[in-house]
Design a protein around this motif. Structure first.
Motif, PDB file in Angstrom:
ATOM      1  N   GLN A   1       0.855  -1.127   0.049  1.00  0.00           N
ATOM      2  CA  GLN A   1      -0.133  -0.065  -0.008  1.00  0.00           C
ATOM      3  C   GLN A   1       0.983   1.070   0.101  1.00  0.00           C
ATOM      4  O   GLN A   1       2.065   1.267   0.512  1.00  0.00           O
ATOM      5  CB  GLN A   1      -0.968  -0.106   1.093  1.00  0.00           C
ATOM      6  CG  GLN A   1      -1.991  -1.045   1.153  1.00  0.00           C
ATOM      7  CD  GLN A   1      -2.789  -1.120   2.380  1.00  0.00           C
ATOM      8  OE1 GLN A   1      -2.715  -0.237   3.109  1.00  0.00           O
ATOM      9  NE2 GLN A   1      -3.324  -2.251   2.707  1.00  0.00           N
TER      10      GLN A   1
ATOM     11  N   SER B   1      -1.569   5.076   3.972  1.00  0.00           N
ATOM     12  CA  SER B   1      -2.034   3.928   5.096  1.00  0.00           C
ATOM     13  C   SER B   1      -0.881   4.144   6.098  1.00  0.00           C
ATOM     14  O   SER B   1      -0.951   3.554   7.018  1.00  0.00           O
ATOM     15  CB  SER B   1      -1.596   2.553   4.190  1.00  0.00           C
ATOM     16  OG  SER B   1      -2.547   2.638   3.132  1.00  0.00           O
TER      17      SER B   1
ATOM     18  N   VAL C   1       2.587   0.277   7.067  1.00  0.00           N
ATOM     19  CA  VAL C   1       2.884  -0.120   5.762  1.00  0.00           C
ATOM     20  C   VAL C   1       4.326  -0.618   6.036  1.00  0.00           C
ATOM     21  O   VAL C   1       4.802  -1.625   5.656  1.00  0.00           O
ATOM     22  CB  VAL C   1       2.779   0.738   4.537  1.00  0.00           C
ATOM     23  CG1 VAL C   1       3.689   0.286   3.397  1.00  0.00           C
ATOM     24  CG2 VAL C   1       1.435   1.296   4.256  1.00  0.00           C
TER      25      VAL C   1
ATOM     26  N   THR D   1      -2.084   7.455  -3.229  1.00  0.00           N
ATOM     27  CA  THR D   1      -2.638   5.983  -3.583  1.00  0.00           C
ATOM     28  C   THR D   1      -1.629   5.576  -4.450  1.00  0.00           C
ATOM     29  O   THR D   1      -0.983   6.105  -5.350  1.00  0.00           O
ATOM     30  CB  THR D   1      -3.967   6.042  -4.063  1.00  0.00           C
ATOM     31  OG1 THR D   1      -4.093   6.693  -5.232  1.00  0.00           O
ATOM     32  CG2 THR D   1      -5.078   6.586  -2.983  1.00  0.00           C
ATOM     33  N   ARG D   2      -1.292   4.042  -4.450  1.00  0.00           N
ATOM     34  CA  ARG D   2      -0.645   3.515  -5.266  1.00  0.00           C
ATOM     35  C   ARG D   2      -0.993   3.306  -6.475  1.00  0.00           C
ATOM     36  O   ARG D   2      -2.324   3.277  -6.780  1.00  0.00           O
ATOM     37  CB  ARG D   2      -0.415   2.039  -4.587  1.00  0.00           C
ATOM     38  CG  ARG D   2       0.592   1.191  -5.393  1.00  0.00           C
ATOM     39  CD  ARG D   2       1.262   0.139  -4.494  1.00  0.00           C
ATOM     40  NE  ARG D   2       2.484  -0.453  -5.104  1.00  0.00           N
ATOM     41  CZ  ARG D   2       3.618   0.144  -5.604  1.00  0.00           C
ATOM     42  NH1 ARG D   2       3.957   1.165  -4.835  1.00  0.00           N
ATOM     43  NH2 ARG D   2       4.049  -0.871  -6.285  1.00  0.00           N
TER      44      ARG D   2
END
Length: 139
Positions: free
Chosen positions: A25, A30, A34, A60-61
């Motif tokens: 993530q 997160s 992570v 975000t990834r």
């Protein structure tokens, strides 16, 4: 989580799968979980796993294959020493690299947060003095 940190705990494939899904993530969205998952995965593998944090601007990834950026370095045949252990943030890393080899020593804290990167030079019997006064004793 305490159970997972126990030295006597036997990791299951379900544990590894859960940790892997957390480790990939984006840490921007997160958080520390992570990094903690990454440290536990490297402990399970007894190997270094390099995770690339290619998060987009929203934290975000990206949707690309996460394993495309994984690089593992097997340290079994490498020669190095890191001492003293434990230390107060001041330590010496002794290593040898074959000619025309490049290397990077990446220092992480216990939570998996990267503290610093150090470029390694090729050659035998090299020494790197590390002084990280921001590290908490024991961490």
């Amino acid at each position: 989580m305490k159970k997972l940190l126990s030295p006597n705990y036997n990791y299951t494939s379900s544990d590894s799968s859960t940790l892997n899904s957390i480790a990939w993530q984006c840490p921007l969205s997160s958080g520390n979980s992570v990094y903690q998952a990454r440290v536990l995965l490297m402990t399970i593998a007894n190997n270094v796993i390099e995770f690339t944090d290619d998060c987009n601007v929203l934290g975000t990834r990206s949707l690309e294959d996460p394993t495309a950026h994984v690089t593992q370095t097997n340290t079994e045949n490498k020669s190095f020493k890191l001492y003293p252990n434990p230390n107060d943030g001041n330590m010496i890393f002794e290593y040898s690299l074959s000619t025309q080899s490049t290397g990077v020593f990446v220092l992480y804290d216990i939570t998996g947060r990267m503290v610093n990167k150090y470029k390694l030079t090729e050659g035998q019997n090299n020494s790197l003095k590390i002084s990280e006064s921001d590290l908490t004793n024991g961490v």
